[in-house]
Design an enzyme around this catalytic site. Sequence first.
Site, short mmCIF file in Angstrom:
data_model
loop_
_atom_site.label_atom_id
_atom_site.label_comp_id
_atom_site.label_asym_id
_atom_site.label_seq_id
_atom_site.Cartn_x
_atom_site.Cartn_y
_atom_site.Cartn_z
N GLY A 182 14.87 24.16 -26.42
CA GLY A 182 14.37 25.47 -26.01
C GLY A 182 12.90 25.35 -25.63
CG HIS A 445 -2.27 28.94 4.64
ND1 HIS A 445 -1.10 28.33 4.25
CD2 HIS A 445 -2.92 28.06 5.46
CE1 HIS A 445 -1.02 27.14 4.82
NE2 HIS A 445 -2.11 26.94 5.56
#
Length: 467
Positions: A182, A445
């Site tokens: 987990g 960007h």
Amino acid sequence: MQYDVIVIGSGPGGYVAAIRSAQLGMKTALIEKYSVLGGTCLNVGCIPSKALLDSSEHFFNASHSFAEHGIEIPAPKINMEQMIGRKAGVVKKMNDGITFLMKKNKITTYNGLGSFVDKNTIKVTKADGTSEDLTAKNVIIATGSKPTALPFIPVDKKRVITSTEALNLQEVPKHLIVIGAGVIGAELGSVYGRLGANVSFVEFADSMIPTMDKTMGKELQKSLKKELKAEFYFQHKVTNVVNNGDDVTVTATNSKDEQVTISGDYVLVCIGRRPFTEGLNLEGAGVAVDRGKVVVDEHTLQTNVPNIYAIGDVVRGAMLAHKAEEEGVFVAETIAGQKPHINYNLIPGVVYTWPEVASVGKTEEELKTAGIAYKAGSFPFKALGRATASMDTDGLVKVLADKATDEILGVHIIGARAADMIAEAVVAMEYRASAEDVARMSHAHPTYTEAMKEACLAATENRAIHA
Ligand code: FAD
Ligand code: NAD
């Protein structure tokens, strides 16, 4: 009454509840049984694990990717004492920070075990055995959780260990066997795997981090397999652990009833955590408990005793620090007569492996089970300029949107900076954005966040530009 509010437990649920109570003008006390504030999260959880994840990531990069970046250094060496010492320093700095916040907000802190005498009286028993009784109009239980144990796994805290000891090892294991793949298993397995240990994950379910969207577990396994010396035993149930001192043997049985035996020098047991109420004497106030969890009203977080509230790991729901914090604020505001709200569907979950995994909302499996018609749009990190520049190309963003309305129902990210990227999804979903809404927003960007925009474009009408 001496106080308007007494909070028992100083973890992220408790200390945040205390600060918000004080901000709202209530006379507040905080009781903590340990000598330092901050609870599991600060002392043996979120913060020390991230400190070691960061250190091990630096070591891994220095060993594996610096040369490709054109940085030549002698082979790096591990100084475990320094690494663990730095982690302790980080924790201490934050402990001091919480102590400062308590003083700043005029919250009285008591170091000692808090236990109910009656619904308005709490006995604080200090380390030297002395005690004093405090009274309050309202009490908030924030006593957290402890690791789950199995009767046939003898945790000696030396070779068979929990996360607490794993955050304090004095050496790198040669072979670490992780029982339970987990969140803790994935994070602490990564720490020691990056530092050079062989790591065997033995997991009951059929993938890593099985409660998250299935794609996340599969992708994470692929990356860890590439990065670490790791073996995976899925659908394996541990049946026996034999600790011979320096050598520990784990026996597990798979779904075909075949047995495997794995030997290592350390075993990390991380099969979940359980609510912690020992020593609280809940019976003293008549507070109801169900399978270890303090029972609370869904709308108010009140227990069956109206002036007593409970928050965080000790109640139902995700065992996450930020969930505990939201509940701390919620209860303080409720006591002050406000009508706060928590959207449990929008509590993000993050796994701080590399690549990171982050999720919010429904998984694909949950949507299928609920019979909700949905569309999925994915975008891989390897198509991003930013990811290519940094060579962090593993991973993807998956956006799940309602088939009819285009409302975003779930976002699942595995990749660099996923932990920070998920915040955009939480905001979008809180305002019930459609996939096209996000797809039409400008994303700088080159950034990793372009993967979110592209996945939303993919979910809208399969319009991703760079795929
Ligand atoms: P806790 O933080 O457990 O605090 C409870 C406090 O109550 C403790 O200090 C305890 O000593 C005290 N106490 C108990 N009984 C009494 C009493 N009778 N009297 C006085 N004091 C008492 N979550 C995340 O969101 N992000 C992460 O990255 C993350 N990493 C984790 C890593 C590890 C290794 C572990 C173990 C957990 C991690 N978690 C993480 C989970 C997170 O630590 C818990 O969800 C969070 O600490 C719960 O907060 P809490 O306030 O409910 O309880
Ligand atoms: P978990 O529930 O995340 O994982 C436990 C795993 O053990 C599961 O995959 C389960 O299938 C497996 N398991 C259970 N019994 C087993 C058995 N007998 N044999 C083999 N596998 C078995 O629990 P955890 O990793 O122990 O973490 C505890 C809690 O702490 C979690 O609720 C988590 O939310 C919190 N935590 C959060 C973070 C984070 O937010 N980054 C980090 C660490 C811990």
